[in-house]
Design a protein around this motif. Structure first.
Motif, short mmCIF file in Angstrom:
data_model
loop_
_atom_site.label_atom_id
_atom_site.label_comp_id
_atom_site.label_asym_id
_atom_site.label_seq_id
_atom_site.Cartn_x
_atom_site.Cartn_y
_atom_site.Cartn_z
N UNK A 134 28.36 -99.53 -13.25
CA UNK A 134 28.03 -100.96 -13.37
C UNK A 134 27.52 -101.27 -14.79
N UNK A 135 26.76 -100.33 -15.37
CA UNK A 135 26.24 -100.53 -16.73
C UNK A 135 27.38 -100.62 -17.73
N UNK A 136 28.41 -99.77 -17.55
CA UNK A 136 29.56 -99.84 -18.46
C UNK A 136 30.26 -101.20 -18.35
N UNK A 137 30.39 -101.70 -17.13
CA UNK A 137 31.03 -103.01 -16.93
C UNK A 137 30.24 -104.11 -17.65
N UNK A 138 28.93 -104.10 -17.46
CA UNK A 138 28.08 -105.13 -18.07
C UNK A 138 28.11 -105.00 -19.58
N UNK A 156 22.41 -122.43 -35.67
CA UNK A 156 21.02 -122.15 -35.29
C UNK A 156 20.56 -120.80 -35.78
N UNK A 157 21.45 -119.78 -35.72
CA UNK A 157 21.09 -118.46 -36.18
C UNK A 157 20.91 -118.43 -37.69
N UNK A 158 21.74 -119.18 -38.40
CA UNK A 158 21.57 -119.24 -39.85
C UNK A 158 20.24 -119.87 -40.20
N UNK A 159 19.76 -120.77 -39.33
CA UNK A 159 18.47 -121.42 -39.58
C UNK A 159 17.31 -120.62 -39.04
N UNK A 160 17.58 -119.41 -38.50
CA UNK A 160 16.49 -118.57 -38.00
C UNK A 160 16.39 -118.56 -36.50
N UNK A 161 17.19 -119.33 -35.79
CA UNK A 161 17.17 -119.34 -34.34
C UNK A 161 17.97 -118.15 -33.83
N UNK A 162 17.51 -117.49 -32.78
CA UNK A 162 18.19 -116.33 -32.24
C UNK A 162 19.48 -116.68 -31.51
N UNK A 163 19.70 -117.92 -31.16
CA UNK A 163 20.86 -118.27 -30.36
C UNK A 163 20.52 -118.22 -28.89
N UNK A 164 21.47 -118.57 -28.06
CA UNK A 164 21.16 -118.60 -26.63
C UNK A 164 22.23 -117.89 -25.82
N UNK A 165 22.67 -116.71 -26.29
CA UNK A 165 23.66 -115.96 -25.54
C UNK A 165 23.11 -115.59 -24.18
N UNK A 166 23.86 -115.88 -23.12
CA UNK A 166 23.40 -115.58 -21.77
C UNK A 166 24.19 -114.40 -21.25
N UNK A 167 23.52 -113.45 -20.63
CA UNK A 167 24.15 -112.27 -20.08
C UNK A 167 23.78 -112.19 -18.62
N UNK A 168 24.79 -112.11 -17.76
CA UNK A 168 24.55 -112.09 -16.33
C UNK A 168 24.88 -110.69 -15.81
N UNK A 169 23.91 -110.06 -15.17
CA UNK A 169 24.13 -108.72 -14.64
C UNK A 169 24.87 -108.73 -13.32
N UNK A 170 24.66 -109.72 -12.52
CA UNK A 170 25.19 -109.67 -11.16
C UNK A 170 26.43 -110.43 -10.93
#
Length: 170
Positions: A134-138, A156-170
């Protein structure tokens, strides 16, 4: 009159002996091995960590997943859920708020790991919780977005914001 002998400074540290029952010793051995330390280094690490806590300093070694105030906040939320459930009240909004907080923290952690190119470390951490397959899939779903984020940062990242990438495990 004879001159008294001067003691030479020891080249090595003091040797000490520690007594422990077999179950206690097994715990020490297991924890030392898990941290990839000798038993002596592990015991010294424990002593240094506790000394740092007493003096108010931060201990070396792996950081806790949650800071002390975050742990207290989580405990308060769990107690509130329990109270509401026992009283028959609707705990749904509280649970949803907790899920949101967990998702935010998880996304920040994954973004930091993937963004710094530590995908193998991320996969290992996920594997401990989800299992290797499952870890490999994620991790496979995370890797392409991490590569895109490293190659082409958002405004936003160029301005210092980390961004809002969402990662779903399930």
């Amino acid at each position: 009159m004879k001159r008294p002998r001067r003691r030479r400074k020891a080249k090595f540290g003091k040797h000490i002996s520690i007594s422990a029952r077999d179950p206690e010793w097994e715990v020490v051995q297991r924890n030392a091995k898990r941290r990839d330390l000798s038993i002596a280094r592990y015991v010294m690490w424990l002593v240094e960590r506790d000394a740092a806590r007493e003096t108010g300093g931060e201990p070396e070694g792996p950081a806790l997943a949650l800071a002390r105030d975050e742990q207290r906040e989580l405990l308060a939320a769990v107690r509130e859920i329990r109270t509401r459930m026992l009283e028959g009240a609707d705990a749904g909004p509280l649970v949803a708020r907790m899920q949101e907080h967990v998702a935010i923290r998880f996304n920040a952690w994954v973004s930091e790991m993937a963004g710094s190119g530590r995908l193998d470390e991320l996969r290992a951490a996920l594997g401990a919780v989800l299992g290797d397959e499952r870890a490999r899939e994620v991790a496979a779903r995370i890797a392409p977005s991490a590569a895109v984020r490293r190659e082409a940062p958002t405004a936003g990242e160029r301005d210092g914001d980390e961004g809002s990438g969402q990662y779903d495990l399930l």
